[in-house]
Scaffold this motif. Structure first.
Motif, PDB file in Angstrom:
ATOM      1  N   TYR A   1       1.706   8.794   1.779  1.00 47.36           N
ATOM      2  CA  TYR A   1       2.748   9.094   2.753  1.00 47.36           C
ATOM      3  C   TYR A   1       2.210   9.580   4.093  1.00 47.36           C
ATOM      4  CZ  TYR A   1       6.639  11.223   5.111  1.00 47.36           C
ATOM      5  OH  TYR A   1       7.542  11.578   6.053  1.00 47.36           O
ATOM      6  N   PRO A   2       1.189  10.441   4.134  1.00 46.21           N
ATOM      7  CA  PRO A   2       0.730  10.914   5.453  1.00 46.21           C
ATOM      8  C   PRO A   2       0.272   9.785   6.368  1.00 46.21           C
ATOM      9  CG  PRO A   2      -0.250  12.232   3.707  1.00 46.21           C
ATOM     10  CD  PRO A   2       0.460  11.093   3.050  1.00 46.21           C
ATOM     11  N   LEU A   3      -0.335   8.762   5.816  1.00 42.11           N
ATOM     12  CA  LEU A   3      -0.774   7.646   6.649  1.00 42.11           C
ATOM     13  C   LEU A   3       0.408   6.799   7.101  1.00 42.11           C
ATOM     14  CD1 LEU A   3      -3.978   6.493   4.749  1.00 42.11           C
ATOM     15  CD2 LEU A   3      -3.790   8.032   6.714  1.00 42.11           C
ATOM     16  N   ARG A   4       1.339   6.582   6.222  1.00 40.50           N
ATOM     17  CA  ARG A   4       2.523   5.785   6.582  1.00 40.50           C
ATOM     18  C   ARG A   4       3.362   6.490   7.639  1.00 40.50           C
ATOM     19  NH1 ARG A   4       3.376   1.434   3.308  1.00 40.50           N
ATOM     20  NH2 ARG A   4       2.052   1.369   1.478  1.00 40.50           N
ATOM     21  N   ALA A   5       3.366   7.810   7.609  1.00 46.66           N
ATOM     22  CA  ALA A   5       4.130   8.566   8.608  1.00 46.66           C
ATOM     23  C   ALA A   5       3.558   8.365  10.010  1.00 46.66           C
ATOM     24  CB  ALA A   5       4.128  10.051   8.248  1.00 46.66           C
ATOM     25  N   ARG A   6       2.257   8.104  10.105  1.00 50.38           N
ATOM     26  CA  ARG A   6       1.596   7.870  11.398  1.00 50.38           C
ATOM     27  C   ARG A   6       1.584   6.403  11.789  1.00 50.38           C
ATOM     28  NH1 ARG A   6      -3.642  11.504  12.183  1.00 50.38           N
ATOM     29  NH2 ARG A   6      -2.839  13.483  11.447  1.00 50.38           N
ATOM     30  N   ALA A   7       1.942   5.529  10.888  1.00 51.66           N
ATOM     31  CA  ALA A   7       1.792   4.088  11.091  1.00 51.66           C
ATOM     32  C   ALA A   7       2.700   3.549  12.187  1.00 51.66           C
ATOM     33  CB  ALA A   7       2.073   3.349   9.787  1.00 51.66           C
ATOM     34  N   THR A   8       2.140   2.609  12.948  1.00 46.72           N
ATOM     35  CA  THR A   8       2.938   1.859  13.911  1.00 46.72           C
ATOM     36  C   THR A   8       3.333   0.508  13.342  1.00 46.72           C
ATOM     37  OG1 THR A   8       0.929   0.990  14.948  1.00 46.72           O
ATOM     38  CG2 THR A   8       1.878   2.997  15.907  1.00 46.72           C
ATOM     39  N   ALA A   9       2.649   0.103  12.245  1.00 50.08           N
ATOM     40  CA  ALA A   9       2.972  -1.148  11.555  1.00 50.08           C
ATOM     41  C   ALA A   9       2.409  -1.089  10.136  1.00 50.08           C
ATOM     42  CB  ALA A   9       2.370  -2.344  12.292  1.00 50.08           C
ATOM     43  N   VAL A  10       3.127  -1.715   9.208  1.00 46.15           N
ATOM     44  CA  VAL A  10       2.676  -1.820   7.814  1.00 46.15           C
ATOM     45  C   VAL A  10       2.889  -3.259   7.367  1.00 46.15           C
ATOM     46  CG1 VAL A  10       3.013  -1.034   5.445  1.00 46.15           C
ATOM     47  CG2 VAL A  10       3.306   0.585   7.334  1.00 46.15           C
ATOM     48  N   ARG A  11       1.822  -3.874   6.824  1.00 43.93           N
ATOM     49  CA  ARG A  11       1.906  -5.245   6.335  1.00 43.93           C
ATOM     50  C   ARG A  11       1.379  -5.313   4.911  1.00 43.93           C
ATOM     51  NH1 ARG A  11       0.761  -5.292  11.443  1.00 43.93           N
ATOM     52  NH2 ARG A  11      -1.505  -5.223  11.440  1.00 43.93           N
ATOM     53  N   PRO A  12       2.173  -5.840   3.974  1.00 45.51           N
ATOM     54  CA  PRO A  12       1.679  -5.994   2.604  1.00 45.51           C
ATOM     55  C   PRO A  12       0.593  -7.072   2.547  1.00 45.51           C
ATOM     56  CG  PRO A  12       3.964  -6.762   2.786  1.00 45.51           C
ATOM     57  CD  PRO A  12       3.550  -6.277   4.135  1.00 45.51           C
ATOM     58  N   LEU A  13      -0.484  -6.765   1.816  1.00 41.53           N
ATOM     59  CA  LEU A  13      -1.583  -7.718   1.666  1.00 41.53           C
ATOM     60  C   LEU A  13      -1.627  -8.331   0.274  1.00 41.53           C
ATOM     61  CD1 LEU A  13      -4.458  -5.740   3.441  1.00 41.53           C
ATOM     62  CD2 LEU A  13      -3.014  -7.539   4.395  1.00 41.53           C
ATOM     63  N   GLY A  14      -0.869  -7.793  -0.651  1.00 38.83           N
ATOM     64  CA  GLY A  14      -0.893  -8.262  -2.024  1.00 38.83           C
ATOM     65  C   GLY A  14      -1.816  -7.423  -2.879  1.00 38.83           C
ATOM     66  N   ASP A  15      -1.759  -7.617  -4.173  1.00 35.58           N
ATOM     67  CA  ASP A  15      -2.577  -6.877  -5.137  1.00 35.58           C
ATOM     68  C   ASP A  15      -2.446  -5.367  -4.986  1.00 35.58           C
ATOM     69  OD1 ASP A  15      -3.568  -9.178  -6.382  1.00 35.58           O
ATOM     70  OD2 ASP A  15      -5.226  -9.343  -4.952  1.00 35.58           O
ATOM     71  N   GLY A  16      -1.293  -4.894  -4.528  1.00 39.45           N
ATOM     72  CA  GLY A  16      -1.055  -3.458  -4.398  1.00 39.45           C
ATOM     73  C   GLY A  16      -1.603  -2.835  -3.127  1.00 39.45           C
ATOM     74  N   TRP A  17      -2.121  -3.639  -2.198  1.00 40.79           N
ATOM     75  CA  TRP A  17      -2.689  -3.132  -0.953  1.00 40.79           C
ATOM     76  C   TRP A  17      -1.767  -3.443   0.216  1.00 40.79           C
ATOM     77  CZ3 TRP A  17      -7.081  -0.262  -0.365  1.00 40.79           C
ATOM     78  CH2 TRP A  17      -7.928  -0.188  -1.466  1.00 40.79           C
ATOM     79  N   ASP A  18      -1.714  -2.515   1.163  1.00 36.37           N
ATOM     80  CA  ASP A  18      -0.999  -2.715   2.420  1.00 36.37           C
ATOM     81  C   ASP A  18      -1.958  -2.459   3.571  1.00 36.37           C
ATOM     82  OD1 ASP A  18       1.437  -3.153   1.151  1.00 36.37           O
ATOM     83  OD2 ASP A  18       2.046  -1.064   1.284  1.00 36.37           O
ATOM     84  N   GLU A  19      -1.763  -3.160   4.665  1.00 40.48           N
ATOM     85  CA  GLU A  19      -2.504  -2.871   5.886  1.00 40.48           C
ATOM     86  C   GLU A  19      -1.623  -1.962   6.727  1.00 40.48           C
ATOM     87  OE1 GLU A  19      -5.095  -5.661   8.472  1.00 40.48           O
ATOM     88  OE2 GLU A  19      -3.034  -5.780   9.232  1.00 40.48           O
ATOM     89  N   VAL A  20      -2.150  -0.792   7.073  1.00 35.34           N
ATOM     90  CA  VAL A  20      -1.395   0.200   7.832  1.00 35.34           C
ATOM     91  C   VAL A  20      -2.096   0.395   9.167  1.00 35.34           C
ATOM     92  CG1 VAL A  20      -0.529   2.562   7.836  1.00 35.34           C
ATOM     93  CG2 VAL A  20      -0.734   1.333   5.676  1.00 35.34           C
ATOM     94  N   GLU A  21      -1.377   0.129  10.240  1.00 36.56           N
ATOM     95  CA  GLU A  21      -1.934   0.286  11.579  1.00 36.56           C
ATOM     96  C   GLU A  21      -1.605   1.691  12.071  1.00 36.56           C
ATOM     97  OE1 GLU A  21      -1.169  -2.070  15.641  1.00 36.56           O
ATOM     98  OE2 GLU A  21      -1.474  -3.319  13.856  1.00 36.56           O
ATOM     99  N   ILE A  22      -2.659   2.454  12.392  1.00 43.50           N
ATOM    100  CA  ILE A  22      -2.506   3.850  12.812  1.00 43.50           C
ATOM    101  C   ILE A  22      -3.223   4.024  14.142  1.00 43.50           C
ATOM    102  CG2 ILE A  22      -3.016   6.254  12.202  1.00 43.50           C
ATOM    103  CD1 ILE A  22      -3.210   5.302   9.286  1.00 43.50           C
TER     104      ILE A  22
END
Length: 61
Positions: A1-22
């Motif tokens: 959650y702390p990283l997602r709260a700072r994110a300007t974008a979130v993209r699912p990559l599959g296999d349980g991973w997301d790319e989070v732009e901070i």
């Protein structure tokens, strides 16, 4: 959650991973290291190198 709260974008990559732009700023390397193997710093290269250096230092004890 702390990283997602700072994110300007979130993209699912599959296999349980997301790319989070901070937005890159002071202390981000220390924050990312707290997540251990659950986070991969991709860029900028300086941030990636700082995270790797910190993780290596922790591994050495």
């Amino acid at each position: 959650y702390p990283l997602r709260a700072r994110a300007t974008a979130v993209r699912p990559l599959g296999d349980g991973w997301d790319e989070v732009e901070i937005p890159y700023g002071h202390g981000l390397d220390a924050l990312l290291v707290e997540f251990g193997p659950d986070v991969v710093a991709v860029e900028p290269a300086e941030l990636r190198a700082d995270v790797i250096d910190r993780l290596r230092a922790v591994a050495k004890g």
